[in-house]
Scaffold this motif. Structure first.
Motif, PDB file in Angstrom:
ATOM      1  N   LYS A   1     -16.053 -77.305 -22.628  1.00  0.00           N
ATOM      2  CA  LYS A   1     -16.752 -77.787 -21.428  1.00  0.00           C
ATOM      3  C   LYS A   1     -18.182 -77.243 -21.378  1.00  0.00           C
ATOM      4  O   LYS A   1     -19.121 -77.976 -21.084  1.00  0.00           O
ATOM      5  CB  LYS A   1     -16.013 -77.364 -20.157  1.00  0.00           C
ATOM      6  N   TRP A   2     -18.318 -75.947 -21.608  1.00  0.00           N
ATOM      7  CA  TRP A   2     -19.616 -75.304 -21.427  1.00  0.00           C
ATOM      8  C   TRP A   2     -20.092 -74.653 -22.716  1.00  0.00           C
ATOM      9  O   TRP A   2     -19.310 -74.267 -23.572  1.00  0.00           O
ATOM     10  CB  TRP A   2     -19.522 -74.257 -20.317  1.00  0.00           C
ATOM     11  N   ASP A   3     -21.399 -74.527 -22.820  1.00  0.00           N
ATOM     12  CA  ASP A   3     -22.031 -73.898 -23.971  1.00  0.00           C
ATOM     13  C   ASP A   3     -21.551 -72.454 -24.084  1.00  0.00           C
ATOM     14  O   ASP A   3     -21.663 -71.671 -23.131  1.00  0.00           O
ATOM     15  CB  ASP A   3     -23.543 -73.960 -23.789  1.00  0.00           C
ATOM     16  N   ALA A   4     -21.015 -72.099 -25.240  1.00  0.00           N
ATOM     17  CA  ALA A   4     -20.415 -70.776 -25.437  1.00  0.00           C
ATOM     18  C   ALA A   4     -21.420 -69.647 -25.266  1.00  0.00           C
ATOM     19  O   ALA A   4     -21.108 -68.604 -24.675  1.00  0.00           O
ATOM     20  CB  ALA A   4     -19.755 -70.701 -26.813  1.00  0.00           C
ATOM     21  N   GLU A   5     -22.629 -69.819 -25.755  1.00  0.00           N
ATOM     22  CA  GLU A   5     -23.635 -68.761 -25.646  1.00  0.00           C
ATOM     23  C   GLU A   5     -24.043 -68.548 -24.180  1.00  0.00           C
ATOM     24  O   GLU A   5     -24.176 -67.412 -23.721  1.00  0.00           O
ATOM     25  CB  GLU A   5     -24.863 -69.090 -26.488  1.00  0.00           C
TER      26      GLU A   5
END
Length: 131
Positions: free
Chosen positions: A110-114
């Motif tokens: 869903k969301w950018d890991a960084e």
């Protein structure tokens, strides 16, 4: 506009009602663009794309990681965290730690890991107190 009966509904939304809700990023983009004709393009795109997911399953356009602007990715994480902490008539709010766990579990899909890593790191630092 989104009808009040959907915004104020106490039960989970139907599939049709959720399809109407999915229009809100586009509506918000258009309203902001009309109200602030000199609005920064990056800000407008962040509004438009903040409900898109890294894996392409978000809305309104189902774009994926590379096509989602950085500012939209950042707002998406903050918006999701805020939504999880907020009570809804159809579900209870989550604790800060439960919301962090969900963000971490769904980072990279869903969301950018960084961004999730940085966001959750900042939230869990002792000197960061949530208001």
């Amino acid at each position: 506009m989104i009808p009040d009966y959907i915004l104020l509904k106490k039960e989970p939304l139907s599939k049709d009602e959720f399809s109407i809700i999915k229009q809100y990023p586009t509506i918000s983009y258009l309203l902001t663009k009309a109200m602030f004709q000199t609005a920064n393009k990056d800000l407008l795109y962040a509004i438009l794309y903040h409900k898109e997911y890294i894996d392409g399953t978000g809305y309104p356009y189902q774009i994926n990681h590379e096509a989602i602007p950085l500012l939209a990715k950042i707002i998406s994480v903050a918006d999701a965290f805020d939504a999880m902490l907020s009570f809804r008539p159809y579900r209870n709010n989550k604790s800060k730690y439960e919301a962090i766990r969900i963000l971490r579990e769904e980072s990279g899909t869903k969301w950018d890991a960084e961004i999730v890593h940085i966001f959750t790191h900042l939230l869990t630092k002792k000197e960061i107190n949530m208001v």
